[in-house]
Design a protein around this motif. Structure first.
Motif, PDB file in Angstrom:
ATOM      1  N   THR A   1      43.390  38.024  40.176  1.00  0.00           N
ATOM      2  CA  THR A   1      43.883  37.812  41.526  1.00  0.00           C
ATOM      3  C   THR A   1      43.847  39.145  42.272  1.00  0.00           C
ATOM      4  OG1 THR A   1      45.314  36.044  40.764  1.00  0.00           O
ATOM      5  CG2 THR A   1      45.894  37.073  42.855  1.00  0.00           C
ATOM      6  N   LEU A   2      43.370  39.105  43.506  1.00  0.00           N
ATOM      7  CA  LEU A   2      43.279  40.324  44.307  1.00  0.00           C
ATOM      8  C   LEU A   2      44.379  40.341  45.351  1.00  0.00           C
ATOM      9  CD1 LEU A   2      39.426  40.516  44.909  1.00  0.00           C
ATOM     10  CD2 LEU A   2      40.783  41.588  43.119  1.00  0.00           C
ATOM     11  N   LEU A   3      45.150  41.406  45.347  1.00  0.00           N
ATOM     12  CA  LEU A   3      46.265  41.586  46.265  1.00  0.00           C
ATOM     13  C   LEU A   3      45.930  42.672  47.271  1.00  0.00           C
ATOM     14  CD1 LEU A   3      49.348  41.488  47.120  1.00  0.00           C
ATOM     15  CD2 LEU A   3      49.711  43.201  45.329  1.00  0.00           C
ATOM     16  N   ARG A   4      46.170  42.368  48.551  1.00  0.00           N
ATOM     17  CA  ARG A   4      46.074  43.426  49.558  1.00  0.00           C
ATOM     18  C   ARG A   4      47.455  44.041  49.665  1.00  0.00           C
ATOM     19  NH1 ARG A   4      43.177  44.241  55.320  1.00  0.00           N
ATOM     20  NH2 ARG A   4      43.911  46.365  55.579  1.00  0.00           N
ATOM     21  N   LYS A   5      47.580  45.254  49.142  1.00  0.00           N
ATOM     22  CA  LYS A   5      48.857  45.963  49.132  1.00  0.00           C
ATOM     23  C   LYS A   5      48.801  47.033  50.211  1.00  0.00           C
ATOM     24  CE  LYS A   5      52.087  48.472  46.291  1.00  0.00           C
ATOM     25  NZ  LYS A   5      52.261  49.321  45.128  1.00  0.00           N
ATOM     26  N   GLU A   6      49.498  46.746  51.269  1.00  0.00           N
ATOM     27  CA  GLU A   6      49.479  47.630  52.425  1.00  0.00           C
ATOM     28  C   GLU A   6      50.648  47.242  53.318  1.00  0.00           C
ATOM     29  OE1 GLU A   6      46.217  49.245  55.615  1.00  0.00           O
ATOM     30  OE2 GLU A   6      45.975  47.223  54.880  1.00  0.00           O
ATOM     31  N   PHE A   7      50.980  48.076  54.262  1.00  0.00           N
ATOM     32  CA  PHE A   7      52.001  47.739  55.251  1.00  0.00           C
ATOM     33  C   PHE A   7      51.354  46.871  56.316  1.00  0.00           C
ATOM     34  CE2 PHE A   7      55.486  50.214  53.727  1.00  0.00           C
ATOM     35  CZ  PHE A   7      54.908  51.260  53.026  1.00  0.00           C
ATOM     36  N   ILE A   8      51.283  45.564  56.073  1.00  0.00           N
ATOM     37  CA  ILE A   8      50.640  44.634  57.000  1.00  0.00           C
ATOM     38  C   ILE A   8      51.580  44.391  58.177  1.00  0.00           C
ATOM     39  CG2 ILE A   8      49.863  42.247  57.320  1.00  0.00           C
ATOM     40  CD1 ILE A   8      48.729  42.378  54.486  1.00  0.00           C
ATOM     41  N   ILE A   9      51.032  44.619  59.378  1.00  0.00           N
ATOM     42  CA  ILE A   9      51.842  44.435  60.588  1.00  0.00           C
ATOM     43  C   ILE A   9      51.163  43.553  61.624  1.00  0.00           C
ATOM     44  CG2 ILE A   9      53.169  46.572  60.323  1.00  0.00           C
ATOM     45  CD1 ILE A   9      51.181  47.837  62.372  1.00  0.00           C
ATOM     46  N   ASP A  10      49.904  43.159  61.372  1.00  0.00           N
ATOM     47  CA  ASP A  10      49.245  42.276  62.340  1.00  0.00           C
ATOM     48  C   ASP A  10      48.241  41.352  61.670  1.00  0.00           C
ATOM     49  OD1 ASP A  10      46.634  43.545  62.232  1.00  0.00           O
ATOM     50  OD2 ASP A  10      47.386  45.096  63.552  1.00  0.00           O
ATOM     51  N   LYS A  11      47.841  40.327  62.421  1.00  0.00           N
ATOM     52  CA  LYS A  11      46.946  39.292  61.901  1.00  0.00           C
ATOM     53  C   LYS A  11      45.569  39.842  61.525  1.00  0.00           C
ATOM     54  CE  LYS A  11      49.024  35.391  64.352  1.00  0.00           C
ATOM     55  NZ  LYS A  11      48.794  34.363  65.372  1.00  0.00           N
ATOM     56  N   TYR A  12      45.124  40.860  62.233  1.00  0.00           N
ATOM     57  CA  TYR A  12      43.808  41.434  61.933  1.00  0.00           C
ATOM     58  C   TYR A  12      43.740  41.889  60.476  1.00  0.00           C
ATOM     59  CZ  TYR A  12      39.676  44.343  61.967  1.00  0.00           C
ATOM     60  OH  TYR A  12      38.449  44.884  61.672  1.00  0.00           O
ATOM     61  N   GLN A  13      44.791  42.522  59.990  1.00  0.00           N
ATOM     62  CA  GLN A  13      44.810  42.999  58.609  1.00  0.00           C
ATOM     63  C   GLN A  13      44.728  41.827  57.625  1.00  0.00           C
ATOM     64  OE1 GLN A  13      48.465  45.269  59.584  1.00  0.00           O
ATOM     65  NE2 GLN A  13      47.603  46.796  58.179  1.00  0.00           N
ATOM     66  N   ILE A  14      45.292  40.702  57.997  1.00  0.00           N
ATOM     67  CA  ILE A  14      45.236  39.520  57.132  1.00  0.00           C
ATOM     68  C   ILE A  14      43.819  38.946  57.117  1.00  0.00           C
ATOM     69  CG2 ILE A  14      46.146  37.190  56.761  1.00  0.00           C
ATOM     70  CD1 ILE A  14      48.779  38.228  58.061  1.00  0.00           C
ATOM     71  N   ALA A  15      43.195  38.870  58.292  1.00  0.00           N
ATOM     72  CA  ALA A  15      41.804  38.402  58.362  1.00  0.00           C
ATOM     73  C   ALA A  15      40.890  39.344  57.578  1.00  0.00           C
ATOM     74  CB  ALA A  15      41.357  38.297  59.818  1.00  0.00           C
ATOM     75  N   GLU A  16      41.146  40.625  57.684  1.00  0.00           N
ATOM     76  CA  GLU A  16      40.374  41.621  56.946  1.00  0.00           C
ATOM     77  C   GLU A  16      40.551  41.425  55.437  1.00  0.00           C
ATOM     78  OE1 GLU A  16      39.733  46.239  57.903  1.00  0.00           O
ATOM     79  OE2 GLU A  16      41.756  45.774  57.204  1.00  0.00           O
ATOM     80  N   ALA A  17      41.775  41.155  55.009  1.00  0.00           N
ATOM     81  CA  ALA A  17      42.041  40.915  53.589  1.00  0.00           C
ATOM     82  C   ALA A  17      41.226  39.722  53.090  1.00  0.00           C
ATOM     83  CB  ALA A  17      43.531  40.673  53.363  1.00  0.00           C
ATOM     84  N   LYS A  18      41.195  38.659  53.888  1.00  0.00           N
ATOM     85  CA  LYS A  18      40.420  37.477  53.523  1.00  0.00           C
ATOM     86  C   LYS A  18      38.935  37.821  53.420  1.00  0.00           C
ATOM     87  CE  LYS A  18      39.629  33.056  52.873  1.00  0.00           C
ATOM     88  NZ  LYS A  18      40.035  32.365  51.660  1.00  0.00           N
ATOM     89  N   ALA A  19      38.445  38.582  54.380  1.00  0.00           N
ATOM     90  CA  ALA A  19      37.027  38.972  54.385  1.00  0.00           C
ATOM     91  C   ALA A  19      36.669  39.820  53.163  1.00  0.00           C
ATOM     92  CB  ALA A  19      36.697  39.726  55.673  1.00  0.00           C
ATOM     93  N   TYR A  20      37.603  40.633  52.716  1.00  0.00           N
ATOM     94  CA  TYR A  20      37.368  41.480  51.538  1.00  0.00           C
ATOM     95  C   TYR A  20      37.508  40.713  50.228  1.00  0.00           C
ATOM     96  CZ  TYR A  20      37.310  45.888  54.162  1.00  0.00           C
ATOM     97  OH  TYR A  20      37.004  46.922  55.001  1.00  0.00           O
ATOM     98  N   GLY A  21      37.968  39.477  50.294  1.00  0.00           N
ATOM     99  CA  GLY A  21      38.072  38.671  49.086  1.00  0.00           C
ATOM    100  C   GLY A  21      39.451  38.636  48.458  1.00  0.00           C
TER     101      GLY A  21
END
Length: 168
Positions: free
Chosen positions: A21-41
């Motif tokens: 499972t791949l986790l995006r571990k970051e201080f997420i503060i906006d939707k763009y970062q979530i879309a980016e996480a999805k794009a990165y897998g």
């Protein structure tokens, strides 16, 4: 686990092939970062209650769900927990590290475990460096563990992880 943010020494690139499972571990503060996480897998994102309002947690976790991502919500105390029990959150992580002074106390996990509803995956985060601690936390109700620094301090994190898992 995949770590994206430069703050966490990640590259922002998705591996070619991985069976975890791949986790995006970051201080997420906006939707763009979530879309980016999805794009990165990424499979799951981390939302940190300490740096978001309850409304932002709700909005961002809802958006993550529309993209098919799971959500791990990190809390540090009961107040952060109570205000963020949304159906769009899959797992609740109790961070044992104080983000203000970086001190670590497993008391956070022990204090909050029974306050997290059983409908969530319970995750204990940070300050875990001994397999015995994992066994103890599992016995009181934690399902998962987020450990990074313990392995990253070694010369061979992969080998350290394998040895750690053998002892659990």
């Amino acid at each position: 686990m995949l770590i994206f943010s430069r703050k966490f020494k990640g590259s922002g690139r998705s591996p070619i092939s991985i069976n975890h499972t791949l986790l995006r571990k970051e201080f997420i503060i906006d939707k763009y970062q979530i879309a980016e996480a999805k794009a990165y897998g990424a499979d799951i994102i981390l939302l940190i209650a300490a740096c978001l309002t309850n409304e932002e947690v709700s909005e961002l976790s809802n958006y993550a769900k529309t993209l098919g991502l799971n959500v791990l919500l990190e809390v540090h105390n009961e107040e952060e927990l109570k205000g963020n029990l949304f159906d769009t959150v899959d797992a609740i992580g109790v961070n044992n590290r104080n983000l203000k002074d970086f001190s670590v106390s497993l008391a956070h996990s022990y204090d909050l475990v029974n306050k997290i509803p059983d409908t969530y995956i319970k995750v204990s985060e940070s300050g875990i460096s001994d397999p015995q601690t994992i066994r103890e936390l599992k016995s009181i109700g934690y399902n998962s563990f987020l450990i990074g620094e313990n392995f990253m301090k070694t010369t061979d994190p992969g080998k350290a992880l394998l040895e750690f898992v053998k002892e659990i």
